[in-house]
Design a protein around this motif. Structure first.
Motif, PDB file in Angstrom:
ATOM      1  N   PRO A  47       0.813  -1.215   0.000  1.00 10.93           N
ATOM      2  CA  PRO A  47       0.000   0.000   0.000  1.00 10.93           C
ATOM      3  C   PRO A  47       0.854   1.276   0.000  1.00 10.93           C
ATOM      4  CG  PRO A  47      -0.876  -1.592   1.564  1.00 10.93           C
ATOM      5  CD  PRO A  47       0.433  -2.144   1.090  1.00 10.93           C
ATOM      6  N   ASP A  48       0.235   2.357  -0.446  1.00 12.10           N
ATOM      7  CA  ASP A  48       0.845   3.685  -0.428  1.00 12.10           C
ATOM      8  C   ASP A  48       1.384   3.981   0.984  1.00 12.10           C
ATOM      9  OD1 ASP A  48       0.456   6.570  -2.087  1.00 12.10           O
ATOM     10  OD2 ASP A  48       0.506   6.760   0.113  1.00 12.10           O
ATOM     11  N   ALA A  49       2.540   4.633   1.064  1.00  6.53           N
ATOM     12  CA  ALA A  49       3.177   4.901   2.362  1.00  6.53           C
ATOM     13  C   ALA A  49       2.251   5.689   3.287  1.00  6.53           C
ATOM     14  CB  ALA A  49       4.481   5.672   2.140  1.00  6.53           C
ATOM     15  N   ARG A  50       1.419   6.563   2.706  1.00  2.30           N
ATOM     16  CA  ARG A  50       0.513   7.371   3.537  1.00  2.30           C
ATOM     17  C   ARG A  50      -0.608   6.511   4.116  1.00  2.30           C
ATOM     18  NH1 ARG A  50      -0.584  11.414  -1.232  1.00  2.30           N
ATOM     19  NH2 ARG A  50      -0.507   9.362  -2.236  1.00  2.30           N
ATOM     20  N   ALA A  51      -1.044   5.515   3.354  1.00  6.93           N
ATOM     21  CA  ALA A  51      -2.069   4.589   3.858  1.00  6.93           C
ATOM     22  C   ALA A  51      -1.482   3.741   4.985  1.00  6.93           C
ATOM     23  CB  ALA A  51      -2.577   3.690   2.729  1.00  6.93           C
ATOM     24  N   LEU A  52      -0.257   3.268   4.789  1.00  4.97           N
ATOM     25  CA  LEU A  52       0.409   2.459   5.819  1.00  4.97           C
ATOM     26  C   LEU A  52       0.593   3.272   7.098  1.00  4.97           C
ATOM     27  CD1 LEU A  52       3.175   0.744   3.643  1.00  4.97           C
ATOM     28  CD2 LEU A  52       1.251  -0.417   4.770  1.00  4.97           C
ATOM     29  N   ALA A  53       1.026   4.534   6.958  1.00  8.17           N
ATOM     30  CA  ALA A  53       1.302   5.377   8.128  1.00  8.17           C
ATOM     31  C   ALA A  53       0.003   5.708   8.862  1.00  8.17           C
ATOM     32  CB  ALA A  53       2.013   6.652   7.694  1.00  8.17           C
ATOM     33  N   THR A  54      -1.042   6.003   8.117  1.00  9.24           N
ATOM     34  CA  THR A  54      -2.324   6.339   8.745  1.00  9.24           C
ATOM     35  C   THR A  54      -2.850   5.137   9.528  1.00  9.24           C
ATOM     36  OG1 THR A  54      -2.806   7.867   6.950  1.00  9.24           O
ATOM     37  CG2 THR A  54      -4.682   7.145   8.289  1.00  9.24           C
ATOM     38  N   ALA A  55      -2.826   3.973   8.897  1.00  8.64           N
ATOM     39  CA  ALA A  55      -3.310   2.768   9.579  1.00  8.64           C
ATOM     40  C   ALA A  55      -2.443   2.477  10.808  1.00  8.64           C
ATOM     41  CB  ALA A  55      -3.299   1.585   8.617  1.00  8.64           C
ATOM     42  N   ALA A  56      -1.128   2.622  10.680  1.00  7.61           N
ATOM     43  CA  ALA A  56      -0.215   2.329  11.795  1.00  7.61           C
ATOM     44  C   ALA A  56      -0.499   3.241  12.984  1.00  7.61           C
ATOM     45  CB  ALA A  56       1.240   2.479  11.341  1.00  7.61           C
ATOM     46  N   ARG A  57      -0.852   4.492  12.711  1.00  2.57           N
ATOM     47  CA  ARG A  57      -1.198   5.411  13.820  1.00  2.57           C
ATOM     48  C   ARG A  57      -2.400   4.895  14.608  1.00  2.57           C
ATOM     49  NH1 ARG A  57      -0.088   9.535  10.297  1.00  2.57           N
ATOM     50  NH2 ARG A  57      -2.270   9.838   9.737  1.00  2.57           N
ATOM     51  N   HIS A  58      -3.243   4.127  13.931  1.00  2.09           N
ATOM     52  CA  HIS A  58      -4.422   3.542  14.590  1.00  2.09           C
ATOM     53  C   HIS A  58      -4.156   2.101  15.046  1.00  2.09           C
ATOM     54  CE1 HIS A  58      -7.319   6.793  13.615  1.00  2.09           C
ATOM     55  NE2 HIS A  58      -6.527   6.994  12.590  1.00  2.09           N
ATOM     56  N   GLY A  59      -2.897   1.683  14.967  1.00  6.66           N
ATOM     57  CA  GLY A  59      -2.546   0.348  15.451  1.00  6.66           C
ATOM     58  C   GLY A  59      -2.938  -0.769  14.501  1.00  6.66           C
ATOM     59  N   ILE A  60      -3.029  -0.445  13.213  1.00  2.23           N
ATOM     60  CA  ILE A  60      -3.505  -1.441  12.240  1.00  2.23           C
ATOM     61  C   ILE A  60      -2.458  -1.665  11.158  1.00  2.23           C
ATOM     62  CG2 ILE A  60      -5.249  -1.859  10.436  1.00  2.23           C
ATOM     63  CD1 ILE A  60      -7.274  -0.479  12.199  1.00  2.23           C
ATOM     64  N   GLU A  61      -2.194  -2.938  10.861  1.00  2.00           N
ATOM     65  CA  GLU A  61      -1.290  -3.290   9.773  1.00  2.00           C
ATOM     66  C   GLU A  61      -2.100  -3.563   8.523  1.00  2.00           C
ATOM     67  OE1 GLU A  61       1.341  -6.540  10.636  1.00  2.00           O
ATOM     68  OE2 GLU A  61       1.766  -5.697  12.624  1.00  2.00           O
ATOM     69  N   LEU A  62      -1.525  -3.269   7.372  1.00  2.00           N
ATOM     70  CA  LEU A  62      -2.217  -3.530   6.103  1.00  2.00           C
ATOM     71  C   LEU A  62      -1.490  -4.644   5.363  1.00  2.00           C
ATOM     72  CD1 LEU A  62      -2.829   0.155   4.902  1.00  2.00           C
ATOM     73  CD2 LEU A  62      -4.257  -1.281   6.400  1.00  2.00           C
ATOM     74  N   PRO A  63      -2.088  -5.820   5.249  1.00  2.00           N
ATOM     75  CA  PRO A  63      -1.377  -6.953   4.662  1.00  2.00           C
ATOM     76  C   PRO A  63      -1.347  -6.967   3.129  1.00  2.00           C
ATOM     77  CG  PRO A  63      -3.575  -7.630   5.358  1.00  2.00           C
ATOM     78  CD  PRO A  63      -3.411  -6.191   5.771  1.00  2.00           C
ATOM     79  N   SER A  64      -2.018  -6.022   2.501  1.00  2.00           N
ATOM     80  CA  SER A  64      -2.277  -6.126   1.054  1.00  2.00           C
ATOM     81  C   SER A  64      -1.026  -6.041   0.169  1.00  2.00           C
ATOM     82  CB  SER A  64      -3.236  -5.000   0.658  1.00  2.00           C
ATOM     83  OG  SER A  64      -3.322  -4.870  -0.726  1.00  2.00           O
ATOM     84  N   ILE A  65      -1.030  -6.847  -0.878  1.00  2.00           N
ATOM     85  CA  ILE A  65      -0.140  -6.679  -2.032  1.00  2.00           C
ATOM     86  C   ILE A  65      -1.093  -6.418  -3.200  1.00  2.00           C
ATOM     87  CG2 ILE A  65       1.544  -7.768  -3.553  1.00  2.00           C
ATOM     88  CD1 ILE A  65       2.680  -7.538  -0.792  1.00  2.00           C
ATOM     89  N   ALA A  66      -0.896  -5.309  -3.898  1.00  2.00           N
ATOM     90  CA  ALA A  66      -1.900  -4.899  -4.895  1.00  2.00           C
ATOM     91  C   ALA A  66      -2.071  -5.937  -6.000  1.00  2.00           C
ATOM     92  CB  ALA A  66      -1.512  -3.557  -5.492  1.00  2.00           C
ATOM     93  N   ARG A  67      -3.318  -6.148  -6.341  1.00  2.00           N
ATOM     94  CA  ARG A  67      -3.640  -7.019  -7.471  1.00  2.00           C
ATOM     95  C   ARG A  67      -4.851  -6.452  -8.193  1.00  2.00           C
ATOM     96  NH1 ARG A  67      -8.208 -10.327  -7.212  1.00  2.00           N
ATOM     97  NH2 ARG A  67      -9.025 -10.852  -5.143  1.00  2.00           N
ATOM     98  N   LYS A  68      -5.014  -6.898  -9.415  1.00  2.00           N
ATOM     99  CA  LYS A  68      -6.177  -6.478 -10.186  1.00  2.00           C
ATOM    100  C   LYS A  68      -7.319  -7.448  -9.927  1.00  2.00           C
ATOM    101  CE  LYS A  68      -7.399  -4.834 -14.741  1.00  2.00           C
ATOM    102  NZ  LYS A  68      -7.103  -4.770 -16.150  1.00  2.00           N
ATOM    103  N   VAL A  69      -8.545  -6.959 -10.101  1.00  2.00           N
ATOM    104  CA  VAL A  69      -9.708  -7.834  -9.971  1.00  2.00           C
ATOM    105  C   VAL A  69      -9.601  -8.995 -10.973  1.00  2.00           C
ATOM    106  CG1 VAL A  69     -11.093  -6.470 -11.625  1.00  2.00           C
ATOM    107  CG2 VAL A  69     -12.239  -7.806  -9.823  1.00  2.00           C
ATOM    108  N   HIS A  70     -10.027 -10.187 -10.526  1.00  2.00           N
ATOM    109  CA  HIS A  70     -10.092 -11.354 -11.428  1.00  2.00           C
ATOM    110  C   HIS A  70     -11.573 -11.656 -11.607  1.00  2.00           C
ATOM    111  CE1 HIS A  70      -5.886 -11.794 -10.643  1.00  2.00           C
ATOM    112  NE2 HIS A  70      -6.034 -12.268  -9.430  1.00  2.00           N
ATOM    113  N   PRO A  71     -12.187 -11.139 -12.676  1.00  2.00           N
ATOM    114  CA  PRO A  71     -13.642 -11.196 -12.759  1.00  2.00           C
ATOM    115  C   PRO A  71     -14.238 -12.572 -12.456  1.00  2.00           C
ATOM    116  CG  PRO A  71     -12.823  -9.778 -14.467  1.00  2.00           C
ATOM    117  CD  PRO A  71     -11.609 -10.393 -13.795  1.00  2.00           C
ATOM    118  N   ARG A  72     -13.857 -13.588 -13.154  1.00  2.00           N
ATOM    119  CA  ARG A  72     -14.577 -14.853 -12.950  1.00  2.00           C
ATOM    120  C   ARG A  72     -14.377 -15.423 -11.553  1.00  2.00           C
ATOM    121  NH1 ARG A  72     -13.999 -15.829 -18.484  1.00  2.00           N
ATOM    122  NH2 ARG A  72     -11.870 -16.462 -18.127  1.00  2.00           N
TER     123      ARG A  72
END
Ligand code: 4NP
Length: 163
Positions: free
Chosen positions: A54-79
Protein backbone atom coordinates in the motif's frame (compact mmCIF):
# COMPACT_ATOMS: atom_id res chain seq x y z
CA UNK A 1 -17.81 -23.32 -1.72
CA UNK A 2 -16.42 -21.90 1.50
CA UNK A 3 -18.62 -21.60 4.59
CA UNK A 4 -16.88 -18.32 5.34
CA UNK A 5 -18.45 -15.08 4.13
CA UNK A 6 -16.35 -13.64 1.32
CA UNK A 7 -15.78 -9.88 1.44
CA UNK A 8 -13.86 -8.13 -1.35
CA UNK A 9 -13.04 -4.42 -1.07
CA UNK A 10 -12.54 -2.76 -4.45
CA UNK A 11 -10.95 0.54 -5.50
CA UNK A 12 -9.03 1.84 -8.48
CA UNK A 13 -5.37 1.32 -7.66
CA UNK A 14 -5.55 -1.11 -4.71
CA UNK A 15 -2.90 0.86 -2.85
CA UNK A 16 -4.97 3.37 -0.83
CA UNK A 17 -8.66 2.86 -0.08
CA UNK A 18 -9.34 -0.86 -0.47
CA UNK A 19 -6.17 -2.00 1.38
CA UNK A 20 -7.17 0.30 4.27
CA UNK A 21 -10.68 -1.16 4.26
CA UNK A 22 -9.27 -4.70 4.22
CA UNK A 23 -6.91 -3.99 7.14
CA UNK A 24 -9.58 -2.24 9.19
CA UNK A 25 -12.13 -5.00 8.61
CA UNK A 26 -9.64 -7.71 9.59
CA UNK A 27 -8.61 -5.75 12.70
CA UNK A 28 -12.21 -5.22 13.83
CA UNK A 29 -13.12 -8.85 13.10
CA UNK A 30 -10.15 -10.02 15.14
CA UNK A 31 -11.10 -7.73 18.04
CA UNK A 32 -14.61 -9.21 17.98
CA UNK A 33 -13.30 -12.77 17.84
CA UNK A 34 -14.94 -13.49 14.46
CA UNK A 35 -11.88 -13.26 12.19
CA UNK A 36 -12.17 -16.90 11.05
CA UNK A 37 -15.69 -16.41 9.74
CA UNK A 38 -14.57 -14.26 6.85
CA UNK A 39 -12.61 -14.59 3.63
CA UNK A 40 -11.34 -11.03 3.13
CA UNK A 41 -9.33 -9.47 0.32
CA UNK A 42 -8.98 -6.28 -1.70
CA UNK A 43 -8.28 -5.58 -5.36
CA UNK A 44 -8.05 -2.79 -7.89
CA UNK A 45 -9.71 -2.12 -11.21
CA UNK A 46 -6.49 -0.79 -12.74
CA UNK A 47 -3.16 -2.55 -13.00
CA UNK A 48 -0.66 0.31 -12.47
CA UNK A 49 0.38 -0.80 -8.99
CA UNK A 50 0.10 -4.59 -9.18
CA UNK A 51 2.56 -6.27 -6.83
CA UNK A 52 3.06 -3.16 -4.67
CA UNK A 53 2.55 -2.68 -0.96
CA UNK A 54 0.00 0.00 0.00
CA UNK A 55 0.84 3.69 -0.43
CA UNK A 56 3.18 4.90 2.36
CA UNK A 57 0.51 7.37 3.54
CA UNK A 58 -2.07 4.59 3.86
CA UNK A 59 0.41 2.46 5.82
CA UNK A 60 1.30 5.38 8.13
CA UNK A 61 -2.32 6.34 8.75
CA UNK A 62 -3.31 2.77 9.58
CA UNK A 63 -0.22 2.33 11.79
CA UNK A 64 -1.20 5.41 13.82
CA UNK A 65 -4.42 3.54 14.59
CA UNK A 66 -2.55 0.35 15.45
CA UNK A 67 -3.50 -1.44 12.24
CA UNK A 68 -1.29 -3.29 9.77
CA UNK A 69 -2.22 -3.53 6.10
CA UNK A 70 -1.38 -6.95 4.66
CA UNK A 71 -2.28 -6.13 1.05
CA UNK A 72 -0.14 -6.68 -2.03
CA UNK A 73 -1.90 -4.90 -4.89
CA UNK A 74 -3.64 -7.02 -7.47
CA UNK A 75 -6.18 -6.48 -10.19
CA UNK A 76 -9.71 -7.83 -9.97
CA UNK A 77 -10.09 -11.35 -11.43
CA UNK A 78 -13.64 -11.20 -12.76
CA UNK A 79 -14.58 -14.85 -12.95
CA UNK A 80 -12.89 -16.21 -9.83
CA UNK A 81 -13.56 -13.15 -7.65
CA UNK A 82 -17.24 -13.03 -8.61
CA UNK A 83 -17.49 -16.69 -7.74
CA UNK A 84 -15.53 -16.53 -4.48
CA UNK A 85 -16.83 -13.36 -2.77
CA UNK A 86 -20.34 -12.86 -1.40
CA UNK A 87 -19.91 -9.10 -1.17
CA UNK A 88 -18.12 -6.89 -3.69
CA UNK A 89 -17.64 -3.48 -2.06
CA UNK A 90 -16.62 -0.56 -4.31
CA UNK A 91 -15.54 2.79 -2.89
CA UNK A 92 -17.30 5.06 -5.37
CA UNK A 93 -19.69 5.16 -8.31
CA UNK A 94 -16.93 4.76 -10.91
CA UNK A 95 -15.63 1.62 -9.18
CA UNK A 96 -19.16 0.26 -9.03
CA UNK A 97 -19.94 1.04 -12.68
CA UNK A 98 -16.73 -0.70 -13.76
CA UNK A 99 -17.44 -3.77 -11.61
CA UNK A 100 -20.90 -4.10 -13.16
CA UNK A 101 -19.47 -3.57 -16.65
CA UNK A 102 -17.07 -6.49 -16.23
CA UNK A 103 -19.85 -8.79 -15.08
CA UNK A 104 -20.14 -8.54 -11.29
CA UNK A 105 -23.50 -9.91 -10.10
CA UNK A 106 -25.45 -6.72 -9.17
CA UNK A 107 -26.97 -8.32 -6.05
CA UNK A 108 -23.50 -8.66 -4.49
CA UNK A 109 -22.27 -5.16 -5.30
CA UNK A 110 -22.76 -2.54 -2.58
CA UNK A 111 -21.05 0.79 -1.95
CA UNK A 112 -18.91 0.16 1.12
CA UNK A 113 -20.22 3.22 2.95
CA UNK A 114 -23.81 2.02 2.56
CA UNK A 115 -23.00 -0.09 5.65
CA UNK A 116 -22.27 3.01 7.75
CA UNK A 117 -25.37 3.20 9.96
CA UNK A 118 -25.15 6.99 10.13
CA UNK A 119 -25.65 7.18 6.34
CA UNK A 120 -28.77 5.04 6.06
CA UNK A 121 -31.30 6.79 3.86
CA UNK A 122 -28.79 9.36 2.58
CA UNK A 123 -28.31 9.92 -1.16
CA UNK A 124 -25.60 7.81 -2.81
CA UNK A 125 -23.59 10.93 -3.53
CA UNK A 126 -22.93 11.19 0.21
CA UNK A 127 -21.75 7.59 0.42
CA UNK A 128 -18.54 7.86 -1.57
CA UNK A 129 -15.00 7.23 -0.33
CA UNK A 130 -12.97 9.92 -2.13
CA UNK A 131 -9.71 8.92 -3.78
CA UNK A 132 -6.96 10.30 -1.48
CA UNK A 133 -4.07 9.47 -3.84
CA UNK A 134 -3.49 12.98 -5.20
CA UNK A 135 -4.12 14.80 -1.90
CA UNK A 136 -2.37 15.17 1.44
CA UNK A 137 -2.13 13.17 4.63
CA UNK A 138 -5.38 14.57 6.04
CA UNK A 139 -7.27 12.95 3.16
CA UNK A 140 -5.99 9.56 4.28
CA UNK A 141 -7.13 10.20 7.84
CA UNK A 142 -10.63 11.15 6.62
CA UNK A 143 -10.78 8.03 4.46
CA UNK A 144 -9.64 5.93 7.41
CA UNK A 145 -12.45 7.27 9.59
CA UNK A 146 -15.06 6.70 6.85
CA UNK A 147 -13.88 3.14 6.37
CA UNK A 148 -13.77 2.42 10.10
CA UNK A 149 -17.45 3.35 10.46
CA UNK A 150 -18.39 1.42 7.32
CA UNK A 151 -16.49 -1.72 8.36
CA UNK A 152 -17.96 -1.65 11.88
CA UNK A 153 -21.45 -1.38 10.38
CA UNK A 154 -20.70 -4.15 7.92
CA UNK A 155 -19.54 -6.45 10.72
CA UNK A 156 -22.67 -5.61 12.72
CA UNK A 157 -24.88 -6.54 9.77
CA UNK A 158 -23.00 -9.73 8.96
CA UNK A 159 -23.08 -10.81 12.60
CA UNK A 160 -26.85 -10.36 12.74
CA UNK A 161 -27.25 -12.21 9.43
CA UNK A 162 -25.28 -15.22 10.66
CA UNK A 163 -27.05 -15.62 14.00
P1 4NP B 1 -6.91 3.86 -4.66
O1 4NP B 1 -6.13 5.20 -5.08
O2 4NP B 1 -7.87 3.56 -5.78
O3 4NP B 1 -7.62 4.26 -3.42
O4 4NP B 1 -5.85 2.80 -4.47
C1 4NP B 1 -5.44 5.32 -6.30
C2 4NP B 1 -4.11 4.97 -6.36
C3 4NP B 1 -3.43 5.12 -7.56
C4 4NP B 1 -4.08 5.59 -8.68
C5 4NP B 1 -5.42 5.91 -8.61
C6 4NP B 1 -6.10 5.77 -7.41
N1 4NP B 1 -3.38 5.76 -9.89
O5 4NP B 1 -3.97 6.28 -10.85
O6 4NP B 1 -2.20 5.39 -9.98
Amino acid sequence: MSDRTGVLFVCLGNICRSPMAEGIFLHLAEARGVWGRFDVDSCGLGSWHVGERPDARALATAARHGIELPSIARKVHPRSDFDRFDLLLPMDLENRARLLEIGAPPSRVRLVRSFDPSLVGRPEGEMLVPDPYHGGDEGFERVFEMLERACAGLLDQLSIASR
